[in-house]
Design an enzyme around this catalytic site. Structure first.
Site, PDB file in Angstrom:
ATOM      1  N   GLY A 268       0.893  -1.255  -0.037  1.00 32.71           N
ATOM      2  CA  GLY A 268      -0.156  -0.220   0.112  1.00 32.71           C
ATOM      3  C   GLY A 268       0.732   1.202  -0.199  1.00 32.71           C
ATOM      4  N   HIS A 442     -18.493  -9.538 -35.027  1.00 32.37           N
ATOM      5  CA  HIS A 442     -18.099 -10.701 -35.045  1.00 32.37           C
ATOM      6  C   HIS A 442     -16.847 -11.099 -35.479  1.00 32.37           C
ATOM      7  CE1 HIS A 442     -18.450 -15.037 -34.520  1.00 32.37           C
ATOM      8  NE2 HIS A 442     -18.207 -15.244 -35.843  1.00 32.37           N
TER       9      HIS A 442
HETATM   10  N1  LIG Z   1      -2.585  -0.189 -12.988  1.00 30.96           N
HETATM   11  C1  LIG Z   1      -2.902   0.794 -11.878  1.00 30.96           C
HETATM   12  O1  LIG Z   1      -3.785   1.578 -12.273  1.00 30.96           O
HETATM   13  C2  LIG Z   1      -1.912   1.126 -10.583  1.00 30.96           C
HETATM   14  C3  LIG Z   1      -0.572   0.249 -10.783  1.00 30.96           C
HETATM   15  C4  LIG Z   1      -0.040   0.378  -9.478  1.00 30.96           C
HETATM   16  C5  LIG Z   1      -0.371   1.217  -8.542  1.00 30.96           C
HETATM   17  N2  LIG Z   1      -1.482   1.902  -8.697  1.00 30.96           N
HETATM   18  C6  LIG Z   1      -2.176   2.543  -7.479  1.00 30.96           C
HETATM   19  O2  LIG Z   1      -1.150   2.453  -6.218  1.00 30.96           O
HETATM   20  C7  LIG Z   1      -1.851   2.125  -5.423  1.00 30.96           C
HETATM   21  C8  LIG Z   1      -1.069   1.479  -4.273  1.00 30.96           C
HETATM   22  O3  LIG Z   1      -0.793   0.081  -4.914  1.00 30.96           O
HETATM   23  P1  LIG Z   1      -0.292  -0.823  -3.717  1.00 30.96           P
HETATM   24  O4  LIG Z   1      -0.299  -2.319  -4.563  1.00 30.96           O
HETATM   25  O5  LIG Z   1       0.871  -0.556  -2.964  1.00 30.96           O
HETATM   26  O6  LIG Z   1      -1.627  -1.119  -2.569  1.00 30.96           O
HETATM   27  P2  LIG Z   1      -2.656  -1.911  -2.729  1.00 30.96           P
HETATM   28  O7  LIG Z   1      -3.515  -1.262  -1.585  1.00 30.96           O
HETATM   29  O8  LIG Z   1      -3.280  -2.249  -3.880  1.00 30.96           O
HETATM   30  O9  LIG Z   1      -2.340  -3.309  -2.187  1.00 30.96           O
HETATM   31  C9  LIG Z   1      -1.563  -3.653  -1.035  1.00 30.96           C
HETATM   32  C10 LIG Z   1      -1.557  -4.940  -0.426  1.00 30.96           C
HETATM   33  O10 LIG Z   1      -0.885  -5.227   0.483  1.00 30.96           O
HETATM   34  C11 LIG Z   1      -1.263  -6.181   1.259  1.00 30.96           C
HETATM   35  N3  LIG Z   1      -0.818  -6.187   2.810  1.00 30.96           N
HETATM   36  C12 LIG Z   1      -1.103  -5.057   3.633  1.00 30.96           C
HETATM   37  N4  LIG Z   1      -0.300  -5.448   4.672  1.00 30.96           N
HETATM   38  C13 LIG Z   1       0.353  -6.547   4.379  1.00 30.96           C
HETATM   39  C14 LIG Z   1       1.410  -7.430   5.271  1.00 30.96           C
HETATM   40  N5  LIG Z   1       1.995  -7.260   6.488  1.00 30.96           N
HETATM   41  N6  LIG Z   1       1.889  -8.414   4.398  1.00 30.96           N
HETATM   42  C15 LIG Z   1       1.508  -8.767   3.267  1.00 30.96           C
HETATM   43  N7  LIG Z   1       0.527  -8.069   2.823  1.00 30.96           N
HETATM   44  C16 LIG Z   1       0.134  -7.071   3.102  1.00 30.96           C
HETATM   45  C17 LIG Z   1      -2.813  -5.843   1.271  1.00 30.96           C
HETATM   46  O11 LIG Z   1      -3.783  -6.829   1.659  1.00 30.96           O
HETATM   47  C18 LIG Z   1      -2.900  -5.663  -0.218  1.00 30.96           C
HETATM   48  O12 LIG Z   1      -3.336  -6.806  -1.034  1.00 30.96           O
HETATM   49  C19 LIG Z   1      -3.039   1.331  -5.568  1.00 30.96           C
HETATM   50  O13 LIG Z   1      -4.200   1.364  -5.006  1.00 30.96           O
HETATM   51  C20 LIG Z   1      -3.440   2.088  -6.935  1.00 30.96           C
HETATM   52  O14 LIG Z   1      -4.303   3.246  -6.693  1.00 30.96           O
HETATM   53  C21 LIG Z   1      -2.383   1.713  -9.736  1.00 30.96           C
END
Ligand SMILES: NC(=O)c1ccc[n+]([C@@H]2O[C@H](COP(=O)([O-])OP(=O)(O)OC[C@H]3O[C@@H](n4cnc5c(N)ncnc54)[C@H](O)[C@@H]3O)[C@@H](O)[C@H]2O)c1
Ligand SMILES: Cc1cc2nc3c(=O)[nH]c(=O)nc-3n(C[C@H](O)[C@H](O)[C@H](O)COP(=O)(O)OP(=O)(O)OC[C@H]3O[C@@H](n4cnc5c(N)ncnc54)[C@H](O)[C@@H]3O)c2cc1C
Length: 465
Positions: A268, A442
């Site tokens: 995150g 199609h």
């Molecule tokens: N394609 C896109 O649009 C894109 C791509 C990359 C990032 N982003 C943006 O960046 C934001 C951040 O991305 P992100 O992937 O860092 O956040 P995220 O919120 O999508 O995912 C974080 C993940 O970490 C996990 N997690 C939390 N604590 C943990 C722990 N102690 N051990 C293991 N897992 C744990 C959570 O359960 C979650 O699955 C996204 O919400 C998105 O908005 C967008």
């Protein structure tokens, strides 16, 4: 101490801040854009663009390996990690160069350099020797990776997305924490480029998916490419020499240890509002320490402070940051004449393969009993089979109340396109019946969408959930 007075001060020259500056300038003469780091934006420097470049290389390797199923023999696919990373960096630098050049077109007197923090609601200190008094302020300070205390002590073996794109070569192995959007995109790409990946999650989350069956299919698919435990029991993370050692319980409850070259923290992101001395702005705050704001005006309570982009942690996506910047800039310049701006249908796309697309209301946001469901299993879809991309599941949701299309969760081939189509329909307020009554060529993937919508329409008519 030098002091200046302006109409609007925008903090952060990222995607939101640049839009805010430009839109504020249309309504006010004295607008400054303050940047504490380098120009070029998170999107171009360490976000959207370099991640998609890495993914493009991985897709290329994957397609070459998969050509066999079409009767095309590609022998000995080799990944030249140095060349892969060189292209990522070169193309990334081009995107950063363009974003930087665009920023530098802003008159020099409007561009301030230095870390900004509040002295009071209308006064900012920039660096050590500049004070800016502003009628309104836009906070557009973005976000940064959330690095957990668990990772302390790993030193240079701990990496975040920013670090990956500066690698000269590909590492042998990476343990990824967080099967969210960043973890899945980068983890799958690295795995397809030959890096040994293991991924640990918490609470069973897989990307942004909330529909249990779509999530289960995605989870199963990723597990077929690399070990992924979405609800892991990790006992310890430690550094041993140049390795990261993770002790965890495997699926059978056995405690295991595995060594990796790096740990990628993808757990995150945190909004950059905690380094602004925001308490001096005396804004009403929520229980997470974030300013209370209106997502249609971007105004923080009824104050002259506005907040846009990742800084408000609402939908940390590029197009949302841009839209919010436009609204915040205009309203900051016209304060106290503040008007709501248009917000689009929520749309997010994860560039894994198959892709994930979330449109409108996620299933987890819908009230039980208020909606019906239609689905498409891509394994039986004609075009998906032709392309050899016949994995995935799509669920579409419609409202019993008025027959309107509410949203969709897709794990499927090229979902970025169907995601857009569906978001446009949702934003138009279309009913499921109206969507069915549109042209379908199609053979295309959208024929499968029509089937799912027909199923949904039938369920709506029959009153089935
Ligand atoms: N394609 C896109 O649009 C894109 C791509 C990359 C990032 N982003 C943006 O960046 C934001 C951040 O991305 P992100 O992937 O860092 O956040 P995220 O919120 O999508 O995912 C974080 C993940 O970490 C996990 N997690 C939390 N604590 C943990 C722990 N102690 N051990 C293991 N897992 C744990 C959570 O359960 C979650 O699955 C996204 O919400 C998105 O908005 C967008
Ligand atoms: C790996 C990754 C992949 C991504 N992929 C996608 C994608 O494919 N599609 C998508 O839509 N989104 C994607 N995102 C999300 C997207 O990059 C962000 O939503 C977007 O860049 C946020 O823009 P912003 O203007 O809010 O922040 P930023 O661009 O980060 O701008 C904030 C600026 O504020 C400056 N700043 C911070 N604090 C201060 C201060 N106190 N004083 C002065 N300046 C300050 C910072 O230096 C920075 O330049 C991705 C993100 C990551 C990390």
């Amino acid at each position: 101490m030098r002091e200046i007075e302006v109409d609007v001060a925008v903090i952060g020259a990222g995607s939101a801040g640049l839009r805010a500056y430009r839109n504020a300038r249309q309504h006010a003469d004295q607008v400054v854009l303050i940047e504490g780091g380098e120009y070029g934006t998170t999107c171009a420097r360490v976000g959207c663009m370099p991640s998609k470049l890495l993914i493009a290389a991985a897709e290329s390797a994957h397609h070459a390996r998969g050509a066999d199923k079409f009767g095309i023999r590609v022998s000995d696919v080799q990944v030249d990690g140095r060349a892969v990373m060189e292209r990522v960096r070169t193309e990334r630098d081009r995107f950063v160069g363009k974003a930087t050049a665009m920023t530098r077109k802003i008159p020099e007197e409007d561009r301030l350099h230095g870390h900004a923090r509040f002295e009071d609601r209308n006064t900012l200190r920039v660096g050590d020797d500049l004070r800016v008094r502003a009628r309104s302020v836009v906070i557009a300070t973005g976000s940064r990776p959330n690095v957990l205390p668990l990772f302390e002590g790993l030193g240079d073996r701990l990496v975040v997305n920013d670090d990956v794109f500066d690698w000269q070569v590909l590492p042998e192995s990476v343990v990824v924490f967080g099967p969210g959007i960043i973890g899945l995109e980068l983890g799958q790409a690295l795995a397809r480029l030959g890096v040994r990946i293991r991924m640990f999650g918490l609470g069973g989350f897989v990307g942004p998916l909330t529909d249990p069956d779509v999530k289960a299919m995605a989870e199963q698919h990723f597990q077929s490419e690399f070990p992924l435990d979405a609800d892991a029991r990790v006992e310890s993370v430690a550094r041993d020499g140049d390795a990261v050692v993770v002790r965890f319980q495997d699926a059978d409850g056995e405690v295991r240890e595995e060594r990796f070259e790096y740990l990628l923290a993808a757990t995150g992101r945190r909004p950059n509002v905690d380094q602004l001395a925001i308490e001096n702005a005396d804004l009403p705050m929520d229980d997470k320490g974030m300013p209370v704001y209106d997502r249609y005006t971007m105004q923080c309570s009824d104050t002259s402070v506005f907040i846009a982009g990742d800084a408000n942690n609402y939908l940390p996506l590029l197009h949302e940051a841009a839209d919010e910047g436009v609204i915040a800039g205009r309203n900051a310049a016209r304060f106290p004449d503040v008007a709501p701006g248009h917000r689009h249908c929520p749309l997010s796309i994860v560039f894994t393969d198959p892709q994930i697309a979330m449109v409108g209301y996620a299933r987890g946001e819908l009230e039980e009993g208020s909606y019906a469901v239609g689905e498409l299993d891509f394994s039986a879809q004609a075009r998906a089979r032709v392309m050899g991309e016949d994995h995935g599941l799509m669920r579409v949701y419609g409202s019993y109340a008025d027959g309107r299309f509410l949203g969709a969760e897709i794990f499927g081939p090229r979902a970025e396109h169907m995601g857009h189509l569906l978001a446009w329909c949702q934003e138009q307020g279309m009913t499921v019946a109206e969507m069915i009554d549109k042209p379908y060529y199609h053979p295309v993937l959208e024929e499968g969408l029509r089937n799912a919508l027909q199923q949904l329409q039938q369920a709506l008519q029959e009153g089935r959930g």
